[in-house]
Design a protein around this motif. Structure first.
Motif, PDB file in Angstrom:
ATOM      1  N   UNK A  40       0.803  -1.140  -0.147  1.00 42.77           N
ATOM      2  CA  UNK A  40      -0.164  -0.108   0.060  1.00 42.77           C
ATOM      3  C   UNK A  40       1.017   1.240  -0.043  1.00 42.77           C
ATOM      4  N   UNK A  41       0.629   2.064  -0.885  1.00 45.56           N
ATOM      5  CA  UNK A  41       1.302   3.439  -0.896  1.00 45.56           C
ATOM      6  C   UNK A  41       0.319   4.446  -0.200  1.00 45.56           C
ATOM      7  N   UNK A  42       0.904   5.317   0.768  1.00 47.57           N
ATOM      8  CA  UNK A  42       0.168   5.835   1.590  1.00 47.57           C
ATOM      9  C   UNK A  42       0.732   7.511   1.344  1.00 47.57           C
ATOM     10  N   UNK A  43       0.170   8.396   0.723  1.00 48.52           N
ATOM     11  CA  UNK A  43       0.471   9.596   0.394  1.00 48.52           C
ATOM     12  C   UNK A  43      -0.436  10.780   0.892  1.00 48.52           C
ATOM     13  N   UNK A  44       0.180  11.944   0.977  1.00 49.72           N
ATOM     14  CA  UNK A  44      -0.754  13.278   1.274  1.00 49.72           C
ATOM     15  C   UNK A  44      -0.649  13.398   2.682  1.00 49.72           C
ATOM     16  N   UNK A  45       0.151  12.978   3.500  1.00 45.65           N
ATOM     17  CA  UNK A  45       0.226  13.405   4.855  1.00 45.65           C
ATOM     18  C   UNK A  45       1.024  14.729   5.130  1.00 45.65           C
ATOM     19  N   UNK A  46       0.578  15.442   6.075  1.00 47.93           N
ATOM     20  CA  UNK A  46       1.270  16.879   6.245  1.00 47.93           C
ATOM     21  C   UNK A  46       2.279  16.259   7.383  1.00 47.93           C
ATOM     22  N   UNK A  47       3.354  17.088   7.325  1.00 49.81           N
ATOM     23  CA  UNK A  47       4.492  16.621   8.177  1.00 49.81           C
ATOM     24  C   UNK A  47       4.351  16.233   9.438  1.00 49.81           C
ATOM     25  N   UNK A  84      -6.546  -2.955   7.956  1.00 53.39           N
ATOM     26  CA  UNK A  84      -6.493  -2.057   9.212  1.00 53.39           C
ATOM     27  C   UNK A  84      -5.760  -0.788   8.893  1.00 53.39           C
ATOM     28  N   UNK A  85      -4.996  -0.679   7.856  1.00 51.53           N
ATOM     29  CA  UNK A  85      -4.450   0.484   7.528  1.00 51.53           C
ATOM     30  C   UNK A  85      -5.548   1.640   6.950  1.00 51.53           C
ATOM     31  N   UNK A  86      -6.344   0.976   6.521  1.00 52.63           N
ATOM     32  CA  UNK A  86      -7.509   1.630   5.944  1.00 52.63           C
ATOM     33  C   UNK A  86      -8.321   2.342   7.081  1.00 52.63           C
ATOM     34  N   UNK A  87      -8.552   1.474   8.129  1.00 57.27           N
ATOM     35  CA  UNK A  87      -9.188   2.354   9.351  1.00 57.27           C
ATOM     36  C   UNK A  87      -8.529   3.156   9.819  1.00 57.27           C
ATOM     37  N   UNK A  88      -7.249   3.092   9.897  1.00 57.64           N
ATOM     38  CA  UNK A  88      -6.108   4.160  10.475  1.00 57.64           C
ATOM     39  C   UNK A  88      -6.264   5.382   9.803  1.00 57.64           C
ATOM     40  N   UNK A  89      -6.669   5.095   8.408  1.00 58.87           N
ATOM     41  CA  UNK A  89      -6.534   6.289   7.481  1.00 58.87           C
ATOM     42  C   UNK A  89      -7.614   7.436   7.724  1.00 58.87           C
ATOM     43  N   UNK A  90      -8.640   6.766   8.288  1.00 56.94           N
ATOM     44  CA  UNK A  90      -9.788   7.553   8.572  1.00 56.94           C
ATOM     45  C   UNK A  90      -9.632   8.727   9.512  1.00 56.94           C
ATOM     46  N   UNK A 145      -7.310  13.850   4.298  1.00 59.61           N
ATOM     47  CA  UNK A 145      -6.649  14.368   3.520  1.00 59.61           C
ATOM     48  C   UNK A 145      -5.639  13.432   2.627  1.00 59.61           C
ATOM     49  N   UNK A 146      -5.406  12.321   3.218  1.00 60.40           N
ATOM     50  CA  UNK A 146      -4.329  11.441   2.809  1.00 60.40           C
ATOM     51  C   UNK A 146      -5.006  10.647   1.643  1.00 60.40           C
ATOM     52  N   UNK A 147      -4.017   9.760   1.205  1.00 56.78           N
ATOM     53  CA  UNK A 147      -4.874   9.007   0.195  1.00 56.78           C
ATOM     54  C   UNK A 147      -3.846   7.400   0.056  1.00 56.78           C
ATOM     55  N   UNK A 148      -4.611   6.335   0.081  1.00 55.71           N
ATOM     56  CA  UNK A 148      -4.004   5.000   0.227  1.00 55.71           C
ATOM     57  C   UNK A 148      -4.311   4.366  -1.316  1.00 55.71           C
ATOM     58  N   UNK A 149      -3.239   3.607  -1.653  1.00 55.57           N
ATOM     59  CA  UNK A 149      -3.528   3.086  -3.053  1.00 55.57           C
ATOM     60  C   UNK A 149      -2.726   1.670  -3.068  1.00 55.57           C
TER      61      UNK A 149
END
Length: 214
Positions: free
Chosen positions: A65-72, A194-200, A204-208
Motif C-alpha cells: 500500500x502506498x500512503x501519500x498526502x500526509x502533512x509533516x 487495518x491501514x484503511x481504518x487508521x487512515x480515517x 486528506x491522505x490517500x492510500x492505493x
C-alpha cells in the motif's frame, strides 16, 4: 500240519483286520491354509492404496500500500503507528522521498587513510569535485557529485570511466525540504485492511494498492 493251518488262519485274520482298520485311520493333515474368504479379505499395510497427495500451498503474494498526502505532523504520527504495527505483525514500511537527487560515489574504503589515498589518486587522474565523506553510513566513501536527473548522472559516470575510474555507484538522496510518503508491505490482507481504518483519522491522505517494489 495242524500247526501250519492255524498259522495261516491267524495270518489271514490279521491281514483282514489291517485292511478293515485302515479305512478308519485319520488321514495326514495337509499343510494348514486358511480358506479364501472374500468377506474377510484385507490388504497388507504395504498394499494399501496411496493417499492422494494434497496440492502444495501456493506462495503467499506480498501486498503493498502506498500512503501519500500526509502533512509533516501527520507523517510523524503515522510513523509511530506503523512502528507499533510492525512490532506486532508481519509487515514492514519504507519512507520514500517525493523529490530526490542522484549521488555518484566510490564505495567506502576500509579506513580514512585508504579513502584519502584514493581521493588523491582520483585527483591525479584529473577527476574534479572529489571529497571524502567524513561521517554517517557512507563514512570513508568518496563523493563524486550530486545530480538532479538520470541524464546528468549517466554523463558523469561515463566521464569517470573515460578516466579509468570504475566501480562507482549511484545512490538516491532526498532533496532538502522534500516531503515523504510511506510504502507498507505485508503478506496479511487483514493488516492492510487495518491501514484503511487508521487512515480515517487523516482524511486528506490517500492510500492505493501498488505492485511491491523488488
Amino acid at each position: 500240519m495242524k500247526r501250519l493251518a492255524w498259522s495261516l488262519l491267524i495270518a489271514n485274520v490279521l491281514a483282514a483286520g489291517f485292511f478293515l482298520a485302515r479305512d478308519h485311520w485319520p488321514t495326514a493333515s495337509a499343510p494348514h491354509s486358511a480358506p479364501f474368504n472374500v468377506d474377510r479379505l484385507s490388504l497388507r499395510r504395504g498394499d494399501a492404496p496411496a493417499a492422494t497427495p494434497r496440492p502444495s500451498a501456493l506462495p503467499v503474494e506480498a501486498l503493498c500500500i502506498e500512503w501519500r498526502g500526509l502533512a509533516a505532523d501527520e507523517f510523524a504520527r503515522v510513523r509511530e503507528q506503523l512502528k507499533t504495527m510492525a512490532g506486532e505483525r508481519v509487515m514492514s514500511f519504507t519512507e520514500i522521498p517525493l523529490a530526490t537527487r542522484q549521488w555518484v560515489l566510490f564505495p567506502p574504503l576500509p579506513s580514512a587513510e585508504a579513502a584519502a589515498a584514493k581521493a588523491d589518486e582520483l585527483a591525479a587522474a584529473g577527476v574534479q569535485d572529489v571529497f571524502v565523506v567524513q561521517d554517517g553510513p557512507w563514512r570513508n566513501a568518496i563523493s563524486l557529485g550530486l545530480y538532479g536527473n538520470e541524464e546528468a548522472t549517466a554523463r558523469r559516470v561515463r566521464e569517470l570511466e573515460g578516466k579509468g575510474v570504475f566501480g562507482t555507484r549511484v545512490e538516491l538522496l532526498p532533496r532538502q525540504g522534500t516531503d515523504f510518503y510511506f510504502v507498507v508491505r505485508s503478506d496479511d490482507p487483514d493488516t492492510l485492511k487495518d491501514l484503511g481504518a487508521i487512515r480515517q483519522a487523516y482524511p486528506n491522505s490517500q492510500q492505493s494498492r501498488i505492485a511491491c517494489p523488488r
